[in-house]
Write a protein that holds these residues in place. Structure first.
Motif, PDB file in Angstrom:
ATOM      1  N   THR A  62       0.852  -1.186   0.000  1.00 51.88           N
ATOM      2  CA  THR A  62       0.000   0.000   0.000  1.00 51.88           C
ATOM      3  C   THR A  62       0.890   1.238   0.000  1.00 51.88           C
ATOM      4  O   THR A  62       1.969   1.248   0.596  1.00 51.88           O
ATOM      5  CB  THR A  62      -0.923   0.050   1.228  1.00 51.88           C
ATOM      6  OG1 THR A  62      -0.130   0.033   2.423  1.00 51.88           O
ATOM      7  CG2 THR A  62      -1.885  -1.128   1.235  1.00 51.88           C
ATOM      8  N   ARG A  66      -3.420   3.720  -0.736  1.00 49.32           N
ATOM      9  CA  ARG A  66      -3.924   2.978  -1.897  1.00 49.32           C
ATOM     10  C   ARG A  66      -3.231   1.625  -1.984  1.00 49.32           C
ATOM     11  O   ARG A  66      -2.034   1.511  -1.722  1.00 49.32           O
ATOM     12  CB  ARG A  66      -3.672   3.747  -3.192  1.00 49.32           C
ATOM     13  CG  ARG A  66      -4.536   4.975  -3.355  1.00 49.32           C
ATOM     14  CD  ARG A  66      -4.487   5.448  -4.789  1.00 49.32           C
ATOM     15  NE  ARG A  66      -3.121   5.576  -5.279  1.00 49.32           N
ATOM     16  CZ  ARG A  66      -2.782   5.511  -6.565  1.00 49.32           C
ATOM     17  NH1 ARG A  66      -3.691   5.256  -7.475  1.00 49.32           N
ATOM     18  NH2 ARG A  66      -1.532   5.674  -6.921  1.00 49.32           N
ATOM     19  N   GLU A  67      -3.964   0.629  -2.405  1.00 49.48           N
ATOM     20  CA  GLU A  67      -3.392  -0.703  -2.572  1.00 49.48           C
ATOM     21  C   GLU A  67      -2.702  -0.805  -3.928  1.00 49.48           C
ATOM     22  O   GLU A  67      -3.321  -0.600  -4.976  1.00 49.48           O
ATOM     23  CB  GLU A  67      -4.491  -1.766  -2.468  1.00 49.48           C
ATOM     24  CG  GLU A  67      -3.966  -3.187  -2.419  1.00 49.48           C
ATOM     25  CD  GLU A  67      -5.063  -4.181  -2.066  1.00 49.48           C
ATOM     26  OE1 GLU A  67      -5.207  -4.501  -0.881  1.00 49.48           O
ATOM     27  OE2 GLU A  67      -5.773  -4.608  -3.005  1.00 49.48           O
ATOM     28  N   LEU A  79      -2.228  -2.984  -9.444  1.00 43.18           N
ATOM     29  CA  LEU A  79      -2.370  -1.648  -9.989  1.00 43.18           C
ATOM     30  C   LEU A  79      -1.314  -1.420 -11.060  1.00 43.18           C
ATOM     31  O   LEU A  79      -0.126  -1.688 -10.836  1.00 43.18           O
ATOM     32  CB  LEU A  79      -2.230  -0.607  -8.871  1.00 43.18           C
ATOM     33  CG  LEU A  79      -2.663   0.832  -9.175  1.00 43.18           C
ATOM     34  CD1 LEU A  79      -4.154   0.881  -9.486  1.00 43.18           C
ATOM     35  CD2 LEU A  79      -2.345   1.731  -7.981  1.00 43.18           C
ATOM     36  N   ARG A  84       0.360   4.180 -10.229  1.00 49.25           N
ATOM     37  CA  ARG A  84       0.846   3.990  -8.859  1.00 49.25           C
ATOM     38  C   ARG A  84       1.320   5.277  -8.192  1.00 49.25           C
ATOM     39  O   ARG A  84       1.520   5.298  -6.979  1.00 49.25           O
ATOM     40  CB  ARG A  84       1.980   2.954  -8.848  1.00 49.25           C
ATOM     41  CG  ARG A  84       1.502   1.567  -9.222  1.00 49.25           C
ATOM     42  CD  ARG A  84       2.541   0.510  -8.944  1.00 49.25           C
ATOM     43  NE  ARG A  84       1.989  -0.816  -9.181  1.00 49.25           N
ATOM     44  CZ  ARG A  84       2.519  -1.946  -8.732  1.00 49.25           C
ATOM     45  NH1 ARG A  84       3.641  -1.912  -8.023  1.00 49.25           N
ATOM     46  NH2 ARG A  84       1.942  -3.108  -8.976  1.00 49.25           N
TER      47      ARG A  84
END
Length: 360
Positions: A62, A66-67, A79, A84
């Motif tokens: 993370t 956000r993951e 992602l 990213r």
């Protein structure tokens, strides 16, 4: 955008079986962490996994809440690299040769959907930040190595990344240019969440808040920069930091090595002395420059470790004399006059006031 950047903490736990790589790493928001280790330690794998260029077998990461990915545990998410919020500055500048310097730096913001005029204005500010604003209209082929790397830094910073990855950014630079970029990085990394991969201890000292040491795809030591590099717990880290390291048990005047020999240490060289008791496991670190070499039998009791010379390495006006236990830096003329060579048993005499004892 700066406020969002300040919240960009990172957590990563991942494994890659084919590379025998398994580690966990955390970065606080605004923190710079240096990753040290030899070739093959797993540093490039770490950068590739974070940048989305290499898919691990298991794990999760993370960044700024956000993951980035989650693999295994019954579900999978991944992602894409361009989503990213991560910028990578490599050893080589890798600028687009067909674009001007200004358009190279504006590329990231433009890719994020920022209008052309606004992106170019942001690019001009970033070029000014790294002191190469006058190069805006040039092409990469017209730049020196140091100039190109400054432009590459500006390009990496332009999108205001949540995480900045630096892959030995000074490795390809001339030794006269590297200090300038190091100064520039010190200014620009302040408050930015940054992971710096390097072979150079100097980079860690000057740029990093913390250090992570990798070996064979695993974390072997980590902590505040000065703690890790001045008080190493393993011989591997001590070697990276250019230190001698011996271990043993605390005594009233220093430590007793595992082979029973005792080493006297100056009173001011004991760290956390109030918490250390006689018999506690301790480490003792000192620089080879604090070690003298004398013929066997000439060393004073309490500060001498007798050992056979295993290697001799000329280093300009000094010679690094190594044994299986410690190394010493000796004046080259004195070494030549003494006539020592590999296999000779000598006394390594440690300056008790230059040795540091601390909990192991």
């Amino acid at each position: 955008m700066a406020g969002a950047r300040d919240q960009a903490s990172l957590h990563l736990t991942a494994t890659h079986r084919a590379r025998d790589w398994e580690l966990s790493i955390d970065l606080a928001a605004g923190e710079t962490v240096a990753v040290l280790g030899p070739n093959g330690a797993g540093k490039s794998t770490l950068l590739a996994v974070l940048a989305g260029l290499l898919r691990p077998d298991t794990g999760h990461a993370t960044l700024a809440g956000r993951e980035l990915f989650r693999l295994g545990e019954g579900r999978s998410s991944w992602l894409a690299p361009h989503r990213r919020g991560i910028s990578l500055l490599a050893q080589e500048a890798l600028l687009f040769p067909h674009r001007s310097v200004l358009d190279n730096v504006a590329y990231g913001p433009r890719s994020a959907g920022i209008p052309r005029a606004e992106a170019r204005e942001l690019a001009r500010r970033r070029l000014a930040d790294v002191e190469v604003a006058e190069l805006a209209d040039r092409r990469p082929a017209e730049l020196s190595g140091g100039q190109a790397q400054r432009v590459a830094l500006a390009r990496a910073l332009a999108p205001e990344p949540s995480l900045l990855l630096l892959d030995e950014p000074m490795a390809a630079l001339d030794v006269t240019v590297a200090p300038q970029l190091r100064r520039m990085l010190r200014e620009q990394l302040h408050g930015r969440t940054t992971l710096l991969v390097t072979h150079e201890v100097l980079d860690a000292y000057t740029l990093a808040d913390r250090v992570v040491v990798l070996r064979a795809g695993r974390v072997v030591e980590q902590g505040p920069t000065t703690d890790v590099l001045e008080r190493p717990r393993t011989a591997f880290t001590a070697d990276l930091a250019g230190l001698d390291l011996v271990t043993g048990a605390r005594t009233d005047h220093g430590l007793r090595l595992e082979d029973g020999r005792e080493l006297v240490v100056g009173a001011r060289g004991v760290v956390d002395d109030g918490a250390l008791r006689v018999g506690d496991a301790v480490a003792c670190a000192f620089r080879p420059g604090a070690v003298d070499v004398r013929s066997a039998g000439d060393g004073p009791a309490g500060s001498t470790l007798r050992a056979a010379i295993t290697d001799v390495e000329p280093r300009g006006d000094i010679v690094r004399v190594r044994s299986a236990l410690v190394a010493a830096d000796v004046d080259v003329q004195r070494f030549a006059q003494a006539g020592w060579s590999t296999g000779d048993v000598v006394d390594f005499v440690i300056d008790p006031d230059a040795a540091l004892v601390y909990p192991r």
